[in-house]
Write a protein that holds these residues in place. Sequence first.
Motif, PDB file in Angstrom:
ATOM      1  N   ILE A   1     -37.730 -14.068 -28.399  1.00  0.00           N
ATOM      2  CA  ILE A   1     -38.072 -15.537 -27.478  1.00  0.00           C
ATOM      3  C   ILE A   1     -37.560 -16.687 -28.424  1.00  0.00           C
ATOM      4  O   ILE A   1     -36.986 -17.442 -27.743  1.00  0.00           O
ATOM      5  N   ILE A   2     -37.499 -16.425 -29.692  1.00  0.00           N
ATOM      6  CA  ILE A   2     -36.857 -17.545 -30.543  1.00  0.00           C
ATOM      7  C   ILE A   2     -35.521 -17.741 -30.071  1.00  0.00           C
ATOM      8  O   ILE A   2     -34.825 -18.862 -29.626  1.00  0.00           O
ATOM      9  N   THR A   3     -34.597 -16.444 -30.003  1.00  0.00           N
ATOM     10  CA  THR A   3     -33.062 -16.491 -29.658  1.00  0.00           C
ATOM     11  C   THR A   3     -32.908 -16.851 -28.065  1.00  0.00           C
ATOM     12  O   THR A   3     -31.932 -17.760 -27.859  1.00  0.00           O
ATOM     13  N   LEU A   4     -33.950 -16.642 -27.319  1.00  0.00           N
ATOM     14  CA  LEU A   4     -33.642 -17.245 -26.015  1.00  0.00           C
ATOM     15  C   LEU A   4     -33.879 -18.724 -25.809  1.00  0.00           C
ATOM     16  O   LEU A   4     -33.099 -19.345 -24.932  1.00  0.00           O
ATOM     17  N   VAL A   5     -34.484 -19.137 -26.546  1.00  0.00           N
ATOM     18  CA  VAL A   5     -34.958 -20.744 -26.759  1.00  0.00           C
ATOM     19  C   VAL A   5     -33.536 -21.403 -27.169  1.00  0.00           C
ATOM     20  O   VAL A   5     -33.162 -22.270 -26.509  1.00  0.00           O
ATOM     21  N   LEU A   6     -33.368 -20.836 -28.336  1.00  0.00           N
ATOM     22  CA  LEU A   6     -32.061 -21.274 -28.934  1.00  0.00           C
ATOM     23  C   LEU A   6     -30.778 -21.143 -27.868  1.00  0.00           C
ATOM     24  O   LEU A   6     -30.019 -22.040 -27.895  1.00  0.00           O
ATOM     25  N   ALA A   7     -30.521 -20.194 -27.424  1.00  0.00           N
ATOM     26  CA  ALA A   7     -29.551 -19.792 -26.258  1.00  0.00           C
ATOM     27  C   ALA A   7     -29.672 -20.983 -25.122  1.00  0.00           C
ATOM     28  O   ALA A   7     -28.483 -21.409 -24.645  1.00  0.00           O
ATOM     29  N   LYS A   8     -30.790 -21.081 -24.608  1.00  0.00           N
ATOM     30  CA  LYS A   8     -30.866 -22.099 -23.405  1.00  0.00           C
ATOM     31  C   LYS A   8     -30.443 -23.620 -23.895  1.00  0.00           C
ATOM     32  O   LYS A   8     -29.603 -24.107 -23.309  1.00  0.00           O
ATOM     33  N   LYS A   9     -30.816 -23.780 -25.363  1.00  0.00           N
ATOM     34  CA  LYS A   9     -30.300 -25.134 -25.720  1.00  0.00           C
ATOM     35  C   LYS A   9     -28.854 -25.244 -25.878  1.00  0.00           C
ATOM     36  O   LYS A   9     -28.359 -26.161 -25.464  1.00  0.00           O
ATOM     37  N   ASP A  10     -28.232 -24.146 -26.557  1.00  0.00           N
ATOM     38  CA  ASP A  10     -26.788 -23.971 -26.690  1.00  0.00           C
ATOM     39  C   ASP A  10     -26.043 -24.102 -25.442  1.00  0.00           C
ATOM     40  O   ASP A  10     -24.998 -24.663 -25.278  1.00  0.00           O
ATOM     41  N   SER A  11     -26.598 -23.437 -24.381  1.00  0.00           N
ATOM     42  CA  SER A  11     -26.056 -23.328 -22.924  1.00  0.00           C
ATOM     43  C   SER A  11     -26.006 -24.610 -22.398  1.00  0.00           C
ATOM     44  O   SER A  11     -25.023 -25.151 -21.928  1.00  0.00           O
ATOM     45  N   LYS A  12     -27.114 -25.165 -22.214  1.00  0.00           N
ATOM     46  CA  LYS A  12     -27.111 -26.656 -21.900  1.00  0.00           C
ATOM     47  C   LYS A  12     -26.099 -27.478 -22.565  1.00  0.00           C
ATOM     48  O   LYS A  12     -25.333 -28.343 -21.964  1.00  0.00           O
TER      49      LYS A  12
END
Length: 107
Positions: free
Chosen positions: A34-45
Amino acid sequence: MEKQKLPNETLILILGIASIVTCCCWGIGLILGIITLVLAKKDSKIFYENPDLYYGLNNLKTGKTLAIIGIILSLLYIIFAVYANVVYGEEEIRRMMEEWTQQMQNQ
């Protein structure tokens, strides 16, 4: 202007791998995923706002995919563990584990 590496690209990849490795550790893999998905969403943005400024989208996607796999494996493990505990009970599971341990030692 030179392209920059995405801020959490390496961390996302490491956490994605760790979520798979720890999938049988009672929810640790789930939390890491879950932490990974949150960080990935931020970096994708960040990447899609200025794609000319950043590189490393492949590692980001790989880490995200690994995190999803880690989440699924963690959920399957938790469901299986709860099911086994409800069906067999804690004492029966311990007895079976002791039998398996003895069988492995005798081989």
